[in-house]
Scaffold this active site. Structure first.
Site, short mmCIF file in Angstrom:
data_model
loop_
_atom_site.label_atom_id
_atom_site.label_comp_id
_atom_site.label_asym_id
_atom_site.label_seq_id
_atom_site.Cartn_x
_atom_site.Cartn_y
_atom_site.Cartn_z
N SER A 180 0.93 -0.73 0.24
CA SER A 180 -0.38 -0.09 -0.27
C SER A 180 0.98 1.42 0.21
O SER A 180 2.29 1.31 0.33
CB SER A 180 -0.81 0.39 1.38
N TYR A 186 -1.28 0.36 10.92
CA TYR A 186 -1.31 -0.47 9.12
C TYR A 186 -0.39 -0.06 8.07
O TYR A 186 0.37 -1.16 7.29
CB TYR A 186 -2.72 0.35 8.62
#
Length: 248
Positions: A136, A149
């Site tokens: 990501s 995250y």
């Protein structure tokens, strides 16, 4: 000759689109996920070309059993696509639920590590294979509430690079794909623990990536000549860019 692909997290979003992209190209796809009804729905559409593996990648024993099933079907896995992952919460580090952090680490890091470690020896033995990790942009660019995250995706980025270092002298390829804002997935719904209004607001009135965009890139990476390794791909929708520095 049949080609075998393993895609984790195929019940929705990116994983589902990636699995379908390979199935449409006549690959045999092993797809993992926790929701058996969604795995069976995909299997009904592609019959024997899709082999469902229903388990939670946080479960060590279930993961081992799933890998055993794969290698009872084929001696060579041509591609591993580590897609399964999640974000939980958007609170600041001093306000978050510690169990959310632990779940993200167990899924995004440990789950990916287990499957990769169990698959890798066969690829080395066959001196062939491709590993594509779904990271990501959060692994590069911090944002408020991204804390663990983002850190887990930074781990995926660095792990991918270090795999490449370890695999020098082999014909095994490793890539890391880093998507930005992507709608039509369960990502925000999971992050906000089923709150559909909050999840919808993330993408409202915005141009976003779609799962098919990522699936196209995954397939393109795999189809490159075997001497070509795409180290990483960072992809954003046209109206997303890098976060500005904040001073208060």
């Amino acid at each position: 000759m049949k080609k075998y692909i393993l895609v984790t997290g195929t019940t929705s979003g990116l994983g589902l689109a990636i699995a379908k992209a390979f199935l449409e190209e006549n690959f045999i796809v092993f797809g993992t996920g926790r929701r058996i009804e969604l795995l069976e729905e995909l299997q009904n559409g592609y019959r024997e070309s899709f082999i469902p593996l229903c388990f939670d990648i946080q479960d060590k024993n279930a993961t081992q059993q799933a890998i055993n099933k794969i290698f009872s079907t084929t001696k060579q896995l041509d591609c591993l696509i580590n897609n399964a992952g999640l974000a939980l919460g958007l609170e600041k580090a001093f306000e978050c639920d510690l169990s959310d952090w632990e779940t993200m680490v167990e899924t995004n890091i440990n789950g990916l590590l287990r499957i990769t470690r169990l698959v890798l020896p066969s690829m080395v033995k066959n001196d062939a294979g491709t590993i594509i990790n779904i990271g990501s942009i959060a692994g590069t660019y911090p944002y408020l509430g991204g804390n663990v995250y983002g850190a887990s995706k930074a781990f995926v980025k660095q792990f991918s690079l270090n795999l490449r270092a370890d695999l020098i002298g082999t014909k095994i390829r490793v890539s890391n794909i880093e998507p930005g804002l992507c709608s039509e997935t369960d990502f925000s719904l999971v992050r906000f623990k089923g709150n559909r209004e909050k999840a919808k607001a993330v993408y409202e009135n915005k141009t976003t990536l779609k799962p098919q965009d990522i699936a196209n890139i995954v397939l393109w990476i795999y189809k490159q000549p075997l001497h070509v390794n795409i180290n990483s791909v960072e992809i954003m929708p046209i109206n997303q860019t890098f976060s500005q520095l904040v001073v208060k």
